[in-house]
Design a protein around this motif. Structure first.
Motif, PDB file in Angstrom:
ATOM      1  N   VAL A   1       0.847  -1.186   0.000  1.00 51.76           N
ATOM      2  CA  VAL A   1       0.000   0.000   0.000  1.00 51.76           C
ATOM      3  C   VAL A   1       0.884   1.239   0.000  1.00 51.76           C
ATOM      4  O   VAL A   1       1.924   1.278   0.676  1.00 51.76           O
ATOM      5  CB  VAL A   1      -0.945   0.036   1.222  1.00 51.76           C
ATOM      6  CG1 VAL A   1      -1.767   1.320   1.234  1.00 51.76           C
ATOM      7  CG2 VAL A   1      -1.876  -1.170   1.219  1.00 51.76           C
ATOM      8  N   THR A   2       0.476   2.249  -0.771  1.00 56.26           N
ATOM      9  CA  THR A   2       1.125   3.556  -0.710  1.00 56.26           C
ATOM     10  C   THR A   2       0.107   4.595  -0.250  1.00 56.26           C
ATOM     11  O   THR A   2      -1.088   4.499  -0.545  1.00 56.26           O
ATOM     12  CB  THR A   2       1.703   3.978  -2.074  1.00 56.26           C
ATOM     13  OG1 THR A   2       0.637   4.033  -3.046  1.00 56.26           O
ATOM     14  CG2 THR A   2       2.764   3.004  -2.534  1.00 56.26           C
ATOM     15  N   PHE A   3       0.602   5.596   0.483  1.00 56.24           N
ATOM     16  CA  PHE A   3      -0.211   6.705   0.963  1.00 56.24           C
ATOM     17  C   PHE A   3       0.409   8.006   0.452  1.00 56.24           C
ATOM     18  O   PHE A   3       1.630   8.145   0.412  1.00 56.24           O
ATOM     19  CB  PHE A   3      -0.259   6.748   2.491  1.00 56.24           C
ATOM     20  CG  PHE A   3      -0.885   5.534   3.131  1.00 56.24           C
ATOM     21  CD1 PHE A   3      -2.223   5.526   3.474  1.00 56.24           C
ATOM     22  CD2 PHE A   3      -0.126   4.402   3.399  1.00 56.24           C
ATOM     23  CE1 PHE A   3      -2.802   4.418   4.079  1.00 56.24           C
ATOM     24  CE2 PHE A   3      -0.688   3.286   3.993  1.00 56.24           C
ATOM     25  CZ  PHE A   3      -2.036   3.293   4.337  1.00 56.24           C
ATOM     26  N   ASP A   4      -0.451   8.968   0.089  1.00 60.58           N
ATOM     27  CA  ASP A   4      -0.008  10.263  -0.417  1.00 60.58           C
ATOM     28  C   ASP A   4      -0.432  11.332   0.587  1.00 60.58           C
ATOM     29  O   ASP A   4      -1.631  11.530   0.824  1.00 60.58           O
ATOM     30  CB  ASP A   4      -0.636  10.511  -1.785  1.00 60.58           C
ATOM     31  CG  ASP A   4      -0.289  11.873  -2.368  1.00 60.58           C
ATOM     32  OD1 ASP A   4       0.468  12.624  -1.721  1.00 60.58           O
ATOM     33  OD2 ASP A   4      -0.781  12.178  -3.472  1.00 60.58           O
ATOM     34  N   GLY A   5       0.554  12.038   1.172  1.00 63.30           N
ATOM     35  CA  GLY A   5       0.246  13.012   2.216  1.00 63.30           C
ATOM     36  C   GLY A   5       0.331  14.456   1.793  1.00 63.30           C
ATOM     37  O   GLY A   5       0.236  15.344   2.645  1.00 63.30           O
ATOM     38  N   HIS A   6       0.477  14.747   0.491  1.00 63.60           N
ATOM     39  CA  HIS A   6       0.728  16.144   0.109  1.00 63.60           C
ATOM     40  C   HIS A   6      -0.471  17.042   0.426  1.00 63.60           C
ATOM     41  O   HIS A   6      -0.301  18.242   0.636  1.00 63.60           O
ATOM     42  CB  HIS A   6       1.117  16.240  -1.365  1.00 63.60           C
ATOM     43  CG  HIS A   6      -0.015  16.295  -2.336  1.00 63.60           C
ATOM     44  ND1 HIS A   6      -0.574  15.171  -2.907  1.00 63.60           N
ATOM     45  CD2 HIS A   6      -0.699  17.356  -2.840  1.00 63.60           C
ATOM     46  CE1 HIS A   6      -1.542  15.536  -3.725  1.00 63.60           C
ATOM     47  NE2 HIS A   6      -1.647  16.855  -3.707  1.00 63.60           N
ATOM     48  N   ARG A   7      -1.674  16.462   0.498  1.00 63.62           N
ATOM     49  CA  ARG A   7      -2.846  17.263   0.868  1.00 63.62           C
ATOM     50  C   ARG A   7      -2.801  17.668   2.342  1.00 63.62           C
ATOM     51  O   ARG A   7      -3.546  18.549   2.768  1.00 63.62           O
ATOM     52  CB  ARG A   7      -4.121  16.472   0.580  1.00 63.62           C
ATOM     53  CG  ARG A   7      -4.313  16.147  -0.901  1.00 63.62           C
ATOM     54  CD  ARG A   7      -5.367  15.075  -1.107  1.00 63.62           C
ATOM     55  NE  ARG A   7      -5.521  14.716  -2.512  1.00 63.62           N
ATOM     56  CZ  ARG A   7      -4.731  13.876  -3.154  1.00 63.62           C
ATOM     57  NH1 ARG A   7      -3.694  13.318  -2.526  1.00 63.62           N
ATOM     58  NH2 ARG A   7      -4.937  13.589  -4.429  1.00 63.62           N
ATOM     59  N   SER A   8      -1.962  17.016   3.104  1.00 61.23           N
ATOM     60  CA  SER A   8      -1.771  17.339   4.520  1.00 61.23           C
ATOM     61  C   SER A   8      -0.423  18.009   4.765  1.00 61.23           C
ATOM     62  O   SER A   8       0.110  17.949   5.878  1.00 61.23           O
ATOM     63  CB  SER A   8      -1.878  16.057   5.360  1.00 61.23           C
ATOM     64  OG  SER A   8      -3.105  15.390   5.148  1.00 61.23           O
ATOM     65  N   ASN A   9       0.145  18.614   3.719  1.00 57.66           N
ATOM     66  CA  ASN A   9       1.450  19.279   3.806  1.00 57.66           C
ATOM     67  C   ASN A   9       2.549  18.305   4.224  1.00 57.66           C
ATOM     68  O   ASN A   9       3.503  18.662   4.905  1.00 57.66           O
ATOM     69  CB  ASN A   9       1.395  20.472   4.777  1.00 57.66           C
ATOM     70  CG  ASN A   9       2.547  21.436   4.556  1.00 57.66           C
ATOM     71  OD1 ASN A   9       3.003  21.620   3.427  1.00 57.66           O
ATOM     72  ND2 ASN A   9       3.024  22.052   5.623  1.00 57.66           N
ATOM     73  N   ASP A  10       2.402  17.063   3.793  1.00 58.00           N
ATOM     74  CA  ASP A  10       3.352  16.005   4.113  1.00 58.00           C
ATOM     75  C   ASP A  10       3.838  15.428   2.780  1.00 58.00           C
ATOM     76  O   ASP A  10       3.077  14.768   2.073  1.00 58.00           O
ATOM     77  CB  ASP A  10       2.659  14.937   4.963  1.00 58.00           C
ATOM     78  CG  ASP A  10       3.506  13.694   5.173  1.00 58.00           C
ATOM     79  OD1 ASP A  10       4.721  13.738   4.877  1.00 58.00           O
ATOM     80  OD2 ASP A  10       2.951  12.664   5.617  1.00 58.00           O
ATOM     81  N   PHE A  11       5.094  15.674   2.443  1.00 59.92           N
ATOM     82  CA  PHE A  11       5.621  15.268   1.146  1.00 59.92           C
ATOM     83  C   PHE A  11       6.542  14.051   1.241  1.00 59.92           C
ATOM     84  O   PHE A  11       7.260  13.737   0.292  1.00 59.92           O
ATOM     85  CB  PHE A  11       6.344  16.439   0.489  1.00 59.92           C
ATOM     86  CG  PHE A  11       5.427  17.599   0.215  1.00 59.92           C
ATOM     87  CD1 PHE A  11       4.673  17.643  -0.933  1.00 59.92           C
ATOM     88  CD2 PHE A  11       5.297  18.627   1.138  1.00 59.92           C
ATOM     89  CE1 PHE A  11       3.811  18.696  -1.191  1.00 59.92           C
ATOM     90  CE2 PHE A  11       4.435  19.687   0.895  1.00 59.92           C
ATOM     91  CZ  PHE A  11       3.682  19.720  -0.270  1.00 59.92           C
ATOM     92  N   ALA A  12       6.525  13.368   2.364  1.00 62.57           N
ATOM     93  CA  ALA A  12       7.335  12.160   2.522  1.00 62.57           C
ATOM     94  C   ALA A  12       6.726  11.006   1.734  1.00 62.57           C
ATOM     95  O   ALA A  12       5.525  10.987   1.430  1.00 62.57           O
ATOM     96  CB  ALA A  12       7.447  11.793   4.005  1.00 62.57           C
ATOM     97  N   ALA A  13       7.573  10.032   1.393  1.00 66.11           N
ATOM     98  CA  ALA A  13       7.090   8.802   0.772  1.00 66.11           C
ATOM     99  C   ALA A  13       6.547   7.878   1.865  1.00 66.11           C
ATOM    100  O   ALA A  13       7.215   7.659   2.885  1.00 66.11           O
ATOM    101  CB  ALA A  13       8.221   8.115   0.014  1.00 66.11           C
ATOM    102  N   HIS A  14       5.351   7.348   1.655  1.00 61.76           N
ATOM    103  CA  HIS A  14       4.744   6.404   2.594  1.00 61.76           C
ATOM    104  C   HIS A  14       4.445   5.119   1.832  1.00 61.76           C
ATOM    105  O   HIS A  14       3.483   5.055   1.059  1.00 61.76           O
ATOM    106  CB  HIS A  14       3.475   6.983   3.209  1.00 61.76           C
ATOM    107  CG  HIS A  14       3.693   8.240   3.995  1.00 61.76           C
ATOM    108  ND1 HIS A  14       4.462   8.260   5.142  1.00 61.76           N
ATOM    109  CD2 HIS A  14       3.257   9.519   3.806  1.00 61.76           C
ATOM    110  CE1 HIS A  14       4.475   9.495   5.630  1.00 61.76           C
ATOM    111  NE2 HIS A  14       3.766  10.270   4.837  1.00 61.76           N
ATOM    112  N   VAL A  15       5.282   4.111   2.044  1.00 64.70           N
ATOM    113  CA  VAL A  15       5.192   2.840   1.331  1.00 64.70           C
ATOM    114  C   VAL A  15       5.227   1.725   2.364  1.00 64.70           C
ATOM    115  O   VAL A  15       6.153   1.675   3.192  1.00 64.70           O
ATOM    116  CB  VAL A  15       6.356   2.670   0.330  1.00 64.70           C
ATOM    117  CG1 VAL A  15       6.167   1.416  -0.502  1.00 64.70           C
ATOM    118  CG2 VAL A  15       6.483   3.898  -0.570  1.00 64.70           C
TER     119      VAL A  15
END
Length: 594
Positions: free
Chosen positions: A338-352
């Motif tokens: 699963v991958t998660f995208d956090g840019h909508r929460s001002n979080d630009f880290a990779a979440h894998v």
């Protein structure tokens, strides 16, 4: 047509507080004071730009769904030739040396006018497609299908029989509106399910060129809502079963003629949550995984009758995050990525993340990845240790199941990679980029690059069979036609060298009798290198300073590589063009009579 926002030329009707609704403003003192000159401002959060003719401050351009121009300093605006080119305009450039030359960019590309917008020419030779998703079929050559931002869904060949390459005229439009996903029915490759914005699914029939509806379930008291990019797929176990989801998961057992809800309750963490990722295990029918744009993550073991909530078990996430992709393993039923995208929460880290126990516990696979939002993860169906990852800036590959990542493709532009698909027969990975179209890479050596191979001094990989395509030319077409390059003609041999060799490596090609028909010379470099063989034998003369080889016939061949005292031999075939093979098969059938 007018998008959300302020319509033009009504500033005198809106009263003294009309400026509170926005519009076009002008300053004549470098921004110290402003006055409102027009009410126009289409969809302010999306457009809101102004361009003044550098030679005439009375001619002003602004954009929206239409391209607007004023010739009286903004007092009145009118749409410029609204039916000539695509809508949704984002920039305009006026030539300072010639105001009649105007360049406008929109959701359809780049357009040029030489008469201030009375007529337009679209530039079709820029590879700037914004793809969201991609799928492939199993034809030969195979076709790729994907959705383009505000340009519908399209399909085209992975290679052309034209020498110049793949032209835009070889593509076909199969969906309207904002194109997002495409799913090929692998039992009937003429059927492709496509989606447009807000869950607008249809089935396109290539045989009849008809769009057939996909019907949503109608349940009293249930308000169905769908994300702009709605996740959907055809079951890997039965292509007639179609799954898609909005605030509820939905299934159709007849590809959309009828459908049913798979949950009695909405699936989001919040009231507005809608599905953003949906998948089924390729190993176990009915093992479903569902992710939501508000961070909820679910699993169902029984075809969607009951669901288990999992997102709170992904303990290392900094908070709820958009679920950008779910990829169930083809090698282990209990494994899922699963991958998660956090840019909508001002979080630009990779979440894998990966789970090896059906989502009960999770392990991060970030390893050495930089801060790049992760869009999609993909596991190879042949090599369980081989993973691919698409992020906001590039594509990554891992050879050890996520312990370490390497950038994939030295010539891939810095661009968001939104989706990945793998053509199994051809060992080719297709990347859907959001800005530079579709890209293809041969992953033959990566599939075979085991730890044992990496520990060896040298290794010749087993090549895939090569088709002797019959090519022809379109003729001279000028320079405004874009052609994507065809894959190299003939066979590609891949060689691994642990260290830089003293002499350039050589690989010889032999026919079925053992006779050497060609010699390929590699580079003095370490790592994986490709040696291209154009399916030609020893030269029979020269033309323009280049050797002319003898075209070889279909059949069995072998590649040989000598390293020290070891000789490595790999067998492969040259195959006839499928069309020629079919014609020859018909021609050799015995005639029947009465």
């Amino acid at each position: 047509q007018l998008g959300v926002g302020q319509r033009p030329n009504v500033q005198d009707e809106q009263g003294e507080l009309g400026h509170e609704t926005g519009g076009v403003f002008r300053s004549d003192d470098a921004g110290l004071t402003w006055r409102r000159i027009n009410s126009l401002n289409e969809r302010p959060y999306y457009y809101s730009w102004i361009e003044v003719d550098p030679n005439d401050d009375q001619r002003v351009y602004t954009g929206g769904v239409s391209l607007w121009a004023s010739t009286d300093g903004g007092r009145r605006f009118a749409a410029i030739n609204p039916n000539a080119i695509h809508v949704d305009f984002h920039t305009v450039w006026v030539d300072p040396a010639d105001s009649s030359l105007v360049v406008a960019t929109c959701d359809g590309g780049v357009n040029v006018s030489h008469d201030r917008g009375r007529s337009w020419e679209m530039l079709p030779n820029l590879p700037i497609g914004q793809f969201y998703h991609v799928d492939v079929d199993n034809l030969q050559p195979y076709n790729v299908y994907g959705g383009l931002q505000d340009n519908g869904t399209w399909g085209g060949p992975s290679r052309s029989r034209m020498r110049e390459g793949i032209g835009w005229d070889e593509w076909i439009k199969i969906g309207q509106g904002d194109g997002f996903g495409a799913a090929v029915d692998h039992d009937n490759p003429n059927i492709i399910v496509v989606t447009s914005q807000n869950g607008g699914l249809t089935r396109y029939d290539l045989a009849t060129h008809r769009n057939l509806p996909v019907n949503r379930p109608r349940v009293r008291g249930v308000d169905l809502r769908f994300a702009w990019d709605t996740p959907f797929f055809l079951s890997p176990h039965n292509s007639k079963i179609l799954y898609w989801a909005g605030n509820y998961p939905i299934r159709s057992i007849d590809q959309g003629r009828s459908s049913e809800l798979l949950s009695k309750e909405p699936m989001g963490r919040t009231e507005r949550g809608m599905a953003s990722a949906f998948a089924e295990s390729p190993r176990q029918p009915g093992l479903l995984w569902l992710g939501m744009d508000d961070g909820a993550l679910w699993r169902s073991d029984d075809h969607g009758h009951t669901w288990t909530r999992l997102d709170e078990r992904v303990w290392s996430l900094p908070g709820p995050r958009f679920v950008s992709s779910i990829h169930p393993s083809a090698h282990d039923t209990d494994r899922v990525y699963v991958t998660f995208d956090g840019h909508r929460s001002n979080d630009f880290a990779a979440h894998v993340f990966v789970s090896d126990d059906r989502g009960n516990t999770w392990r991060s696979l970030v390893a050495n990845l930089p801060d790049e939002c992760a869009h999609v993860i993909y596991e190879d169906q042949v090599n369980p240790d081989l993973l691919f990852l698409g992020t906001e800036l590039r594509c990554w590959v891992s050879l050890d199941r996520g312990k370490q990542w390497f950038p994939l493709g030295s010539n891939l532009p810095t661009v968001p990679v939104r989706d990945l698909a793998l053509q199994q027969r051809e060992n080719e990975l297709v990347a859907a980029t959001h800005g530079h179209g579709l890209w293809v890479i041969d992953v033959t050596p990566l599939r075979q690059l085991t730890a044992k191979v990496a520990a060896s001094a040298a290794h010749l990989f087993t090549p895939k069979d090569a088709v002797l395509w019959r090519l022809r030319s379109r003729g001279t077409q000028g320079n405004k036609h874009f052609y994507a390059p065809n894959p190299p003609y003939g066979a590609t041999l891949y060689l691994w060298l642990a260290e830089v060799p003293d002499a350039a490596p050589e690989v010889t090609i032999h026919d079925v009798t053992g006779r050497r028909v060609a010699t390929l010379t590699g580079k003095k470099q370490a790592g994986i290198q490709a040696l291209q063989w154009g399916a030609q034998g020893v030269g029979r003369g020269r033309r323009g300073g280049a050797a002319i080889g003898t075209p070889l016939r279909p059949g069995a061949y072998s590649a040989r590589f000598v390293h020290g005292e070891e000789t490595q031999i790999r067998s492969f075939h040259l195959l006839p063009d499928p069309i020629e093979a079919a014609v020859e098969a018909v021609a050799t059938q015995p005639a029947s009579g009465n």
